[in-house]
Design a protein around this motif. Structure first.
Motif, PDB file in Angstrom:
ATOM      1  N   ALA A 115       0.831  -1.200   0.000  1.00 17.38           N
ATOM      2  CA  ALA A 115       0.000   0.000   0.000  1.00 17.38           C
ATOM      3  C   ALA A 115       0.868   1.252   0.000  1.00 17.38           C
ATOM      4  CB  ALA A 115      -0.919  -0.007   1.211  1.00 17.38           C
ATOM      5  N   LEU A 174      -4.967  -0.816  -3.952  1.00 15.87           N
ATOM      6  CA  LEU A 174      -4.984  -0.575  -2.511  1.00 15.87           C
ATOM      7  C   LEU A 174      -6.060  -1.413  -1.839  1.00 15.87           C
ATOM      8  CD1 LEU A 174      -4.449   3.265  -2.059  1.00 15.87           C
ATOM      9  CD2 LEU A 174      -2.932   1.417  -1.398  1.00 15.87           C
ATOM     10  N   GLU A 184      -5.467  -4.573   0.932  1.00  9.86           N
ATOM     11  CA  GLU A 184      -6.139  -4.583   2.223  1.00  9.86           C
ATOM     12  C   GLU A 184      -6.223  -6.012   2.764  1.00  9.86           C
ATOM     13  OE1 GLU A 184      -8.724  -2.112   4.747  1.00  9.86           O
ATOM     14  OE2 GLU A 184      -6.845  -1.892   3.730  1.00  9.86           O
TER      15      GLU A 184
END
Lengths: 327, 544
Positions: free
Chosen positions: B199, B261, B265
């Motif tokens: 990320a 992104l 997660e």
């Protein structure tokens, strides 16, 4: 909790206060908005003329690079925020042709040459070859006589020139090349010059002379009057009028036609800049433009020339493309 | 039922209308502009024009290259610093100093970074002269350095945040199970944060790809997509149609980043507890990581030293004598100070209204009984904004509002900032609000409070820390941003960052750095005020 409330109160108050302050300074919104691409010295001279004639605080001046202001003129036309501009004349011509956005000047001004009714020059700037005599000697290089000489391989990374894409001074050099030589020859010369300039290709017109002053390179192409002044100041600077000719560009003042919302002060200020600003402007840009102005003999170039075609943005684009092909 | 939900419905409608007018409509405008032929009809001539032009694909390639290289470097550096702060036995004060100095550059605009680099590492730069270096900084290297400095704080914050919640007891478990130190490192330290490292890379890449300030200052001849976009819109031969195409091209990596992104997660671990018990004593490790972190930070900070020096020197680099003449001149020049006031006004208004709007939007999604669909609308707004770079938003505003009476107004700048930075404040508010007890509103209602009173008396006091964070987030970002506002400010509404861009033309670096110092000081004051408030609030809580 109390503290928390306080912070809300304080920040609200701060907004109101700074709003009031910022608001006061632009109260009534009647100031003339003045866009200019002029150099620092010219801006100061124009501000002095305006301030000492009672216009202090009645205008907001905003400066731009030539290309940025040019783009704004062509993109926004009459919608532009400015009331008054000074700008490279060829841009004013093109903007007028495309957008019909300027008013005819209503005050008397007697220029030596003829200019369109909607602008009149504030400065005239000529190009020339500039050398640092000490650096040239130290490097054992020959003094260049012409723009063509600058393409000579012996000057590899020894010259600095302004880039036509960001600087109209760069255009003066390209005019030299294109006016004197056949297309093929011009290409060879321009490629050679660009190669020689290498890392010293500057985006600002005064970039090259700065490099010559500091001795970083011995040779540059730049504005003639700057070199004349440096020489007078005792720096080891010499200027050479290239055999191809000294081409020149003018910057002019013009008033935007906002129809019913035209600010009458804008025209008055334009007049004030010409009537009261020229004296100080002449100190930096010594070429005479108006009747009654005289030039120092040193500031008279050997070989003044005008490009065969009228200078327009289209011509500039054409010449820029030519340079791109030579890169 | 209808009456009960009146307030929250009003908020919902307000938020939806606001973002429709100032996000959806402008973005559609860009899309339309890109497919409108100059002759008037539909056509793809702008696309053809852009993609066949000589420099464009090269600029895209360069943007990808320079952004990825910067992102890799950033992530490695951020990891080292986060490791030093979380996984070592370095003294706590040092850890604190490291965390604080890492995020310091966030308080300055990116365009200042570029100029600071020039004055530090350029031919006559401070560090160049001091160390006798000679590096070419214009172009690739300068950009990488600038982007790393710019994205390091964000990457660090992300990694640090994940590190905090790792249960270090697993280090002991791993050692007991007989893992080698290297294995332990990978299993207990790298593996749990691999998602966050990804990320951080994506975030850094995205920020670098879309930043305008750094290439504007130091890009030189090394054209990247951001500079192409600026030139198409405000350059010598502006072509708004082509600009719209470039803007849409810039959107593609942004959208991909957001998708990535969300995927990343899933790699994140969730620990039930977290503790620092497991950190082994290892002086060598502490020493190495500590020194590395300090060196990284000294390198970063040394670049900024010039901005404290140049304004106080008579004529850099020729006359290096102390002088406060520039500062005096600066404050005498009322036009410059006026610009500071403009910036202050814009930032305060952005912070105040932005906080309210983010709060309202978060109330809709986390504390209301509105339909799932309505909540979905607000969620999508936040998601869309996340994918839109500031430059693209600014251009969209410029295309829609030029020629209208809104053009060049403070109102438009403030709205643009609120929209531009909406995502993070909204998520911060939503997290905070959804953690609160769900039955408060019902209880308060039974006690006779109406909805508004409940929000003011119960919910707001419980969310005050988040509200303060959101306020300062909005304030600081509004203070340092340039990418969107550069396209919409006017002569009367100049802010500091856009003025810096203007001053660049004259190389007036004393003024550029003085303005940067003003931004820095203001941001520090705002940070300081909020730190002071939360401290004293905490103390009061303890007393109770």
């Amino acid at each position: 909790m109390k503290l928390f409330k306080k912070i809300i109160l304080v920040s609200t108050a701060a907004v109101l206060v700074s709003g009031a302050l910022a608001g006061c300074s632009s109260s009534g919104n009647k100031e003339v908005v003045f866009y200019t691409n002029a150099d620092d010295e010219a801006v100061v001279a124009m501000q002095n003329a305006l301030d000492s004639n009672g216009y202090s605080g009645q205008y907001i001046i905003q400066t731009f690079g030539t290309s940025e202001l040019g783009g704004k003129l062509l993109a926004e036309g009459k919608n532009i925020e400015a009331d008054l501009i000074t700008m490279s004349s060829y841009y004013i011509d093109s903007a007028q042709e495309e957008k019909d956005m300027f008013l005819d000047l209503t005050f008397d001004h007697k220029t030596l040459n003829e200019y369109p009714s909607y602008y009149t020059p504030i400065t005239c700037q000529e190009g020339a070859i500039i050398v640092n005599t000490e650096a040239l000697e130290a490097e054992g290089l020959a003094v260049p006589k012409s723009i063509k000489d600058l393409s000579n391989p012996e000057y590899l990374e020894k010259i600095s020139i302004p880039d036509i894409t960001g600087s109209s001074t760069g255009w003066l050099l390209v005019q030299d090349v294109l006016s004197e030589y056949s297309e093929d020859e011009a290409k060879t010369i321009m490629s050679g010059i660009l190669k020689n300039a290498g890392p010293h290709l500057e985006s600002s017109g005064s970039g090259p002379i700065k490099k010559v002053r500091s001795g970083e390179v011995p040779i540059a192409f730049g504005l003639r009057h700057q070199a004349v002044r440096d020489k007078k100041d005792g720096l080891p600077i010499e200027y050479i009028d290239p055999t191809e000719g000294n081409f020149s560009l003018t910057e002019s003042v013009a008033v935007i036609n906002h129809d019913n919302e035209t600010n009458p002060l804008a025209m008055e200020m334009a007049e004030c800049i010409i009537k009261n600003g020229r004296e100080e402007l002449l100190e930096t840009y010594p070429t005479p433009i108006y009747e009654g102005e005289t030039a120092d003999p040193e500031n008279q170039s050997a070989n003044p020339k005008v490009f065969s075609q009228p200078l327009t943005v289209d011509l500039l684009t054409e010449h820029t493309e030519f340079v791109e092909e030579c890169r | 039922m209808n009456k009960k939900n009146f307030e929250i419905k009003t908020i919902f409608v307000f938020v939806t209308v606001l973002f429709t007018l100032f996000l959806i409509v402008p973005m559609c405008f860009v899309l339309i502009k890109s497919v409108m032929a100059d002759s008037g009809g539909l056509g793809f001539e702008h696309y053809i024009d852009v993609f066949t032009s000589k420099g464009f694909l090269q600029a895209v390639g360069r943007s990808f290259l320079v952004s990825s290289v910067s992102a890799v470097i950033t992530v490695v550096l951020a990891f080292i610093i986060a490791y030093a702060v979380n996984n070592t036995n370095l003294p706590n004060p040092l850890k604190k100093i490291i965390s604080i100095t890492t995020v310091f550059p966030m308080l300055l605009p990116t365009i200042t970074y570029g100029f600071a680099i020039i004055y530090s590492l350029g031919k006559k730069g401070l560090i160049t002269e001091f160390l006798g270096l000679n590096v070419e900084i214009y172009g690739f290297r300068g950009l990488v350095l600038g982007y790393v400095i710019y994205t390091l704080p964000i990457a660090f914050m992300l990694i640090n945040n994940t590190f905090k919640y790792i249960d270090k007891k697993f280090i002991i478990v791993s050692r007991v199970m007989g893992d080698s130190p290297l294995q332990t490192f990978f299993i207990t330290c790298i593996r749990p944060i691999i998602g966050t490292l990804g990320a951080a890379f994506v975030q850094s890449f995205f920020l670098s790809f879309t930043d305008f300030g750094i290439p504007a200052a130091i890009g030189g001849e090394y054209t990247v997509v951001a500079s192409t976009l600026y030139n198409e819109m405000l350059g010598s031969a502006p072509n708004f149609g082509n600009g719209a195409v470039v803007a849409l091209v810039m959107l593609i990596p942004s959208i991909l980043s957001i998708i990535l992104l969300n995927r990343l997660e899933k790699y994140n671990f969730r620990y039930n507890t977290s503790s620092n018990i497991g950190i082994e004593k290892n002086k060598v490790r502490d020493f190495i990581v500590g020194i590395l972190s300090v060196v990284i930070l000294i390198c970063v900070l040394s670049v900024f030293v010039v901005i404290f020096i140049i304004p106080f020197v008579e004529s850099w680099p020729y006359k290096k004598i102390f002088s406060i003449e520039h500062i005096i001149e600066f404050f005498k020049d009322t036009s410059l100070f006026k610009i500071y006031l403009n910036s202050l006004l814009v930032s305060l208004l952005t912070a105040l209204c932005g906080t309210l709007i983010a709060y309202g939007a978060a109330l809709v999604t986390s504390r209301s009984t509105l339909s799932r669909k309505s909540k979905q609308v607000v969620e999508s707004i936040a998601l869309i904004i996340n994918t839109i770079p500031g430059m693209v938003l600014g251009i969209a505003f410029m295309l829609v509002f030029s020629g209208t009476s809104l053009r060049n107004t403070f109102f438009l700048i403030v709205v643009c900032n609120i929209v531009h930075f909406f995502s993070t404040p909204y998520l911060m508010m939503k997290n905070s609000l959804s953690k609160m007890c769900a039955s408060w509103e019902t209880t308060a209602m039974l006690m006779g409070d109406n909805w508004f009173k409940t929000i003011v008396r119960v919910v707001t006091p419980n969310a005050k820390f988040t509200i303060m964070e959101v306020f300062s987030y909005y304030f600081i970002n509004a203070m340092v941003t340039i990418s969107a506002v550069i396209f919409i400010v006017g002569a009367r509404t100049m802010v500091i960052t856009t003025k810096i861009k203007e001053l660049q033309h004259y190389a007036k670096f004393d003024d550029i750095f003085t303005l940067s110092l003003l931004i820095l000081a203001t941001n520090l004051i705002v940070k300081g005020i909020f730190a002071f408030i939360s401290k004293s609030q905490e103390k009061r809580k303890e007393k109770r």
